[in-house]
Design an enzyme around this catalytic site. Sequence first.
Site, mmCIF file in Angstrom:
data_model
loop_
_atom_site.group_PDB
_atom_site.id
_atom_site.type_symbol
_atom_site.label_atom_id
_atom_site.label_comp_id
_atom_site.label_asym_id
_atom_site.label_seq_id
_atom_site.Cartn_x
_atom_site.Cartn_y
_atom_site.Cartn_z
ATOM 1 N N GLY A 29 0.840 -1.213 0.000
ATOM 2 C CA GLY A 29 0.000 0.000 0.000
ATOM 3 C C GLY A 29 0.861 1.243 0.000
ATOM 4 C CG ASP A 81 0.656 -3.982 5.716
ATOM 5 O OD1 ASP A 81 0.644 -2.990 4.970
ATOM 6 O OD2 ASP A 81 0.097 -5.066 5.418
ATOM 7 C CE LYS A 94 -2.931 -5.341 6.618
ATOM 8 N NZ LYS A 94 -2.609 -4.218 5.703
ATOM 9 C CD GLU A 103 -1.777 -6.452 3.099
ATOM 10 O OE1 GLU A 103 -1.391 -5.465 2.467
ATOM 11 O OE2 GLU A 103 -2.902 -6.515 3.621
#
Length: 217
Positions: A29, A81, A94, A103
């Site tokens: 991201g 993250d 997420k 992830e």
Amino acid sequence: MATQDELKQQVAKAAIEYVKGGIIGVGTGSTANFFIDELAKVKDRIDGAVASSEATAQRLRGHGIKVFDLNDVDGMEIYVDGADEITEKLHMLKGGGGALTREKIVAACAKDFICICDQTKLVPVLGKFPLPVEVIPMAREYVARELVKLGGQPKLRDFTTDNGNVILDVHGLTITDPVALESRINEIVGVVTNGLFASRPANVLLLATADGVKTLT
Ligand code: 5RP
């Protein structure tokens, strides 16, 4: 006043304090991208990284950071993250970037999940951001019907994941018990993963605010 990107950059910089060496788990991201750019500045301190997506692997390699296959790594100290939403209990939603499955897998192999966010991501209740659910393509319509029974409005994203699957973004949920909903959605046959990271929440939240980066644990 700092822009959202400036806040993301500040929090990415703050996360470098947690980089002590070894192999680092790296998320996906725009906030994770700022972290990768900061990590590049201290790359001599680490052996390399495990990436949570092809995009992240490409950015890491572009900076000359060695990317390890997760199967060749015996755990990691930290996984860093961003999140689309996070609560004060450090439960996260997420998958806005579609990388939720990898992830969750990489995060599972790390001792500490360091979540890096700007202040807009801290919410009292998860669910305003549509909940991503990665689904095996042939199960798409079945899973969508089951998600409607749970009170959501699933919408197919025009996207294929790094694992060759599809994503249903579930609108209209007010997630008061994220641990229970995470496990309930995972029970639906055909679901690969959902974007609730609650049964294993973050260990540390670094939150960029107008008054500087705050640490929540
Ligand atoms: C990707 C994710 C990201 O962490 C999440 O979407 C936040 O992204 P950004 O840092 O760009 O706001 O879960 O799958």
